[in-house]
Design a protein around this motif. Structure first.
Motif, PDB file in Angstrom:
ATOM      1  N   LEU A 179      -1.395 -10.963 -11.389  1.00  0.00           N
ATOM      2  CA  LEU A 179      -1.172 -12.408 -11.472  1.00  0.00           C
ATOM      3  C   LEU A 179      -2.432 -13.103 -11.991  1.00  0.00           C
ATOM      4  N   LYS A 187      -7.157 -16.072 -11.387  1.00  0.00           N
ATOM      5  CA  LYS A 187      -6.218 -15.408 -10.503  1.00  0.00           C
ATOM      6  C   LYS A 187      -5.346 -16.445  -9.801  1.00  0.00           C
ATOM      7  N   SER A 224       0.921 -17.113  -7.478  1.00  0.00           N
ATOM      8  CA  SER A 224       2.316 -16.803  -7.769  1.00  0.00           C
ATOM      9  C   SER A 224       2.532 -16.644  -9.272  1.00  0.00           C
ATOM     10  N   GLU A 225       3.599 -15.922  -9.605  1.00  0.00           N
ATOM     11  CA  GLU A 225       3.942 -15.726 -11.014  1.00  0.00           C
ATOM     12  C   GLU A 225       4.340 -17.049 -11.655  1.00  0.00           C
ATOM     13  N   MET A 268       1.215 -18.922 -12.703  1.00  0.00           N
ATOM     14  CA  MET A 268       0.583 -18.274 -13.842  1.00  0.00           C
ATOM     15  C   MET A 268       1.358 -18.555 -15.126  1.00  0.00           C
TER      16      MET A 268
END
Length: 311
Positions: free
Chosen positions: A38, A82, A85-86, A89
């Protein structure tokens, strides 16, 4: 520094112990792998020093992740972002390109085995407007074809209604930083008749008005310096006219589509999925870098932009 290390390794005679390959099990760094999945790797395409702490703080505000976002410096002008959560990102990834002080932040998704030596940044994603195409060619398929000649096509705008404003076509393209910006191109139908179309770039970051490359201005252009160091004038083939003034619905941010720019307000618009306020709006010093639509001579200089912008 990296090149020096590579050159020294090529000439280095390794000992038996140094030639040993140290195998690392996946379990030994599983937690770090999960955090890297992630993450995005970023580098600022720059020609001048920048304040790293100010850049990081502004990005946190722009992305709306003050506490959750980890920003790690992993190399010279190389950062790892970083996310928790996806979704977050992907919101940042798809919301680019992002600019800070008119210098673009290039991003790459993390891949296994990526290091400071092998990570490469070769393109900047930008929305390109295609103007003056024949009426019978104003469609997504043609936009994709034109965009493929500029770089790798990432997205093509599809109009929701056929009766809405259609002054230009829009296509999002990963523009190679090693090539000059294309100012336009000829389109030809089955009859062979050529029609010139003009390209305009949304959220266009710093670029050189002499050579047309992204990442530097005239003051930092070696070609321009070589031509003008003895007092010789060099025509400027590129200029501010390459910048799109707005998106589909015009310069009013309240009426623009989700990927449109908000240059007049200086707002951050990460692909319409969120909004944050940057410190100030775009600003160009006309005494520093000049150029007009005809490519006449201008003075050397630099574009200035405060805050972070996403297009």
């Amino acid at each position: 520094m990296a090149e020096e290390v590579i050159n020294s390794l090529e000439n280095m005679k390794l000992t038996t112990e140094e030639e040993e390959v140290i195998a690392i099990s996946k379990e030994g760094h599983l937690e770090e792998i999960e955090s890297c999945v992630l993450s995005l790797i970023g580098k600022i395409l720059m020609c001048k020093p920048f304040n790293k702490k100010a850049t990081q703080n502004t990005l946190r505000r722009a992305w709306g992740r003050n506490e959750e976002l980890q920003i790690i410096e992993v190399g010279a002008n190389l950062f790892q972002f970083k996310f928790r959560s996806e979704f977050e990102m992907e919101r940042v990834w798809k919301g680019g390109s992002w600019t800070f002080d008119n210098q673009v932040l290039m991003l790459r998704k993390w891949k296994s085995g990526m290091t400071t030596k092998n990570v490469q940044f070769e393109a900047v994603p930008l929305w390109v407007q295609i103007w003056d195409a024949p009426f019978d060619m104003a469609c997504p398929r043609v936009a994709r074809e034109v965009g493929s000649r500029l770089g790798v096509v990432e997205e093509v705008e599809r109009r929701q209604r056929q009766d809405q404003q259609n002054l230009f076509m829009r296509v999002k393209v990963a523009i190679p930083i090693s090539k000059p910006l294309r100012r336009g191109g000829y389109l030809a139908g089955s009859d062979g008749e050529k029609v010139w179309t003009t390209f305009k770039y949304e959220r266009l970051p710093m670029f050189c008005h002499h050579c047309g490359l992204l990442g530097h201005d005239i003051k930092h252009c070696a070609k321009y310096f070589a031509l003008t160091k003895n007092g010789k004038e060099a025509p400027l083939q590129y200029g501010e006219w390459l910048k799109a003034s707005g998106g589909r619905m015009g310069p009013n941010p309240g009426r623009q589509s989700r990927n449109d720019t908000a240059e007049d307000e200086g707002r951050v618009k990460p692909n319409g999925l969120g909004r944050a306020t940057a410190d100030s709006h775009d600003e160009v010093n006309p005494r520093e870098q000049e150029g007009n639509e005809k490519g006449n001579n201008g003075k050397a200089g630099n574009n200035k932009e405060a805050g972070v912008n996403g297009g």
